[in-house]
Design a protein around this motif. Structure first.
Motif, PDB file in Angstrom:
ATOM      1  N   TYR A   1      31.138  32.292  45.281  1.00 59.10           N
ATOM      2  CA  TYR A   1      32.595  32.352  45.216  1.00 59.10           C
ATOM      3  C   TYR A   1      33.032  33.516  44.337  1.00 59.10           C
ATOM      4  CZ  TYR A   1      37.460  31.394  44.252  1.00 59.10           C
ATOM      5  OH  TYR A   1      38.812  31.523  44.140  1.00 59.10           O
TER       6      TYR A   1
ATOM      7  N   ASP B   1      37.027  35.920  43.618  1.00 63.14           N
ATOM      8  CA  ASP B   1      38.404  36.107  44.062  1.00 63.14           C
ATOM      9  C   ASP B   1      38.473  37.241  45.076  1.00 63.14           C
ATOM     10  OD1 ASP B   1      38.557  38.602  42.668  1.00 63.14           O
ATOM     11  OD2 ASP B   1      39.117  37.550  40.836  1.00 63.14           O
TER      12      ASP B   1
ATOM     13  N   THR C   1      39.959  40.101  45.173  1.00 62.36           N
ATOM     14  CA  THR C   1      39.764  41.464  44.681  1.00 62.36           C
ATOM     15  C   THR C   1      38.285  41.765  44.481  1.00 62.36           C
ATOM     16  OG1 THR C   1      41.915  41.462  43.573  1.00 62.36           O
ATOM     17  CG2 THR C   1      40.294  43.072  42.809  1.00 62.36           C
TER      18      THR C   1
END
Length: 232
Positions: free
Chosen positions: A148, A150, A152
């Motif tokens: 995982y 984000d 970006t």
């Protein structure tokens, strides 16, 4: 070349790695207890799979504070090779040597299987023994192996070609069906921007001995050996 395999309380794949580096490849290898801090004699640091510190808090969260990991961070920042396998990948993300995190598998079950992987690039010393786009089969065994990050960070990983291995089907196509744990972008292994730190959930050391019926992982170690004179 000398390998150093870190041993935490709860490590259980350290001897598997030693069998490959020392037993098959005949390379000097030292088991390094987590309380040690001197890595001056080591060329390649390997963080094995297992359950470091019992995976208390979350996988790798306590291991990152060990004396040996502080030395490993310096080793990596000096441009020297560091490999983290399974729990080792989790430790590398917790230590900040690789971005993102490994979280609970999609179905919340421990997975023990063999998984097809697509080699995304072969211009690194880790993967020079493979062809770009080659499909290899490597064992997996984890409960928190879902990668995982984000949006970006994921974009940066893709833009900088830091995704090294991706879960796929037998034809090399990444898909939800070929993703065993729910990893974003089917990510199975990544490297840092410089390419000297590699973390992967699958176990190449479990696919490096002909006695096990699969040697798809051996090219990773052999490629590393070929590259070491230039890295020294």
């Amino acid at each position: 070349m000398k390998f150093g395999v870190i041993v935490f309380p709860g490590s259980n794949c350290d001897r598997d790695l030693v069998w490959v580096t020392q037993g098959i490849l005949n390379q000097p290898t030292r088991l390094i207890w987590h309380e040690e801090s001197d890595l001056s004699d080591i060329d390649i640091v390997v963080i094995p799979g297992g359950f470091s510190y019992g995976d208390y808090l979350r996988c790798g969260a306590i291991a990152r504070f060990s004396p040996v990991m502080q030395s490993t961070i310096h080793h990596a920042r000096a441009g020297k090779p560091v490999l983290g396998v399974c729990n080792g990948f989790q430790v590398l993300t917790e230590a900040g040597l690789l971005p993102g995190a490994l979280v609970r598998n999609r179905n919340l079950n421990f997975i023990c299987d063999r998984a097809p992987l697509r080699v995304e690039r072969n211009d690194l010393f880790w993967t020079q023994g493979y062809e770009k786009g080659q499909v290899i089969t490597i064992p997996i065994a984890h409960g928190e192996g879902s990668y995982y990050a984000d949006a970006t960070t994921l974009k940066e990983l893709e833009d900088n070609e830091q995704v090294i291995f991706r879960y796929c089907d037998a034809q090399g196509n990444p898909s939800p069906e070929s993703n065993p744990n729910g990893s974003l972008h089917n990510i199975a292994g990544i490297c840092n921007r410089q390419g000297n730190v590699l973390g992967m959930m699958p176990h190449p050391e479990r696919a490096a001995d002909e006695a096990l019926g699969c040697v798809d992982g051996m090219a990773l170690f052999e490629g590393l050996l070929r590259a070491m004179p230039a890295l020294a």
